[in-house]
Design a protein around this motif. Structure first.
Motif, PDB file in Angstrom:
ATOM      1  N   TYR A  27       0.859  -1.185   0.000  1.00  0.00           N
ATOM      2  CA  TYR A  27       0.000   0.000   0.000  1.00  0.00           C
ATOM      3  C   TYR A  27       0.899   1.240   0.000  1.00  0.00           C
ATOM      4  O   TYR A  27       1.629   1.489   0.962  1.00  0.00           O
ATOM      5  N   HIS A  45       1.210   4.932   0.318  1.00  0.00           N
ATOM      6  CA  HIS A  45       0.459   6.037   0.905  1.00  0.00           C
ATOM      7  C   HIS A  45       1.013   7.350   0.377  1.00  0.00           C
ATOM      8  O   HIS A  45       2.151   7.719   0.659  1.00  0.00           O
ATOM      9  N   THR A  99      -4.225   6.303  -1.463  1.00  0.00           N
ATOM     10  CA  THR A  99      -3.438   5.107  -1.186  1.00  0.00           C
ATOM     11  C   THR A  99      -3.608   4.152  -2.358  1.00  0.00           C
ATOM     12  O   THR A  99      -4.733   3.854  -2.766  1.00  0.00           O
TER      13      THR A  99
END
Length: 236
Positions: free
Chosen positions: A157, A159, A164
């Motif tokens: 993921y 960010h 995201t």
């Protein structure tokens, strides 16, 4: 790896240009991904800023190279453009879209080998980036825009400031790709952009609006990397 696009409606000239680019890269030990587009419309429509260098023919039937360049500049301010033309007077307008140079047809290897070094040098000055696949579509992400990367199972993921992105892969692989770009692990599950670290606490760090764990085993290496970071963060 350089991402180079050749935009040329004459198939034989497109292939000749591609062969010359491949030859140059091979002779200089460079890696590159080279794609050919048959018209300016093919690359300008739904343009994605994944390219480092564009070799653009000026005269094309649907969307000429100059118009394509103008559309592309709206999406990508730093991609390096070199125009290809039979008449030098048409290339003068290239300054309006910050084109680096132009090459006269028919393109020879000698011509190309004179133009590419400066194009590659300018391309290298662009921000470092990653190519990731999101929902089946390849996207180019500037490394400076990543706050931190988190691993959960087989998914990563990424960010960013306001979104995201979920991508497949391993944290080790992406850490290797971001080597020397001011990223460090604060724990086994988080790879952090040191430029976005706002505070370090006893067992955690603050990155933007998020607090991430700082493991005992990673603490010394992380703090050392943070201290050596050129831009660093505002330590609180």
């Amino acid at each position: 790896m350089l991402q180079i696009a050749i935009v040329e409606d004459e198939a034989d000239l497109a292939q000749q240009t591609k062969d010359n680019v491949v030859r140059y890269l091979n002779e200089h030990g460079l890696e590159g991904n080279i794609a050919v587009f048959n018209d300016g419309m093919d690359i300008a429509e739904n343009y994605k800023p994944i390219w480092d260098i564009l070799l653009l023919d000026i005269e094309m039937p649907l969307l000429n190279g100059m118009s394509a360049a103008q559309k592309i500049r709206e999406q990508d301010a730093t991609v390096v453009m070199i125009f290809i033309t039979r008449m030098a007077k048409y290339a003068i307008k290239g300054y309006e879209v910050d084109a680096l140079d132009f090459i006269l047809k028919p393109i020879t290897y000698a011509q190309l080998s004179m133009k590419l070094p400066r194009a590659i040098e300018r391309a290298s000055q662009r921000q470092k980036h990653l190519f990731v696949t999101v929902n089946g579509e390849k996207q180019r992400i500037e490394s400076s825009a990543i706050y931190y990367i988190e691993v959960r199972g087989h998914w990563l993921y990424l960010h960013l400031h306001n979104q995201t992105l979920e991508v497949s892969g391993s944290l080790q692989e992406i850490e290797d790709r971001l080597k020397d770009q001011q990223f460090s692990r604060c724990s086994n599950s988080y790879l952090v952009n040191l430029r976005h670290v706002d505070a370090v606490k006893k067992d955690s760090i603050v990155v933007g609006a998020n607090t991430l764990p700082l493991s005992r085993g990673r603490r010394n290496a992380f703090l050392s990397g943070l201290a050596n970071s050129v831009t660093g963060g505002n330590m609180k």
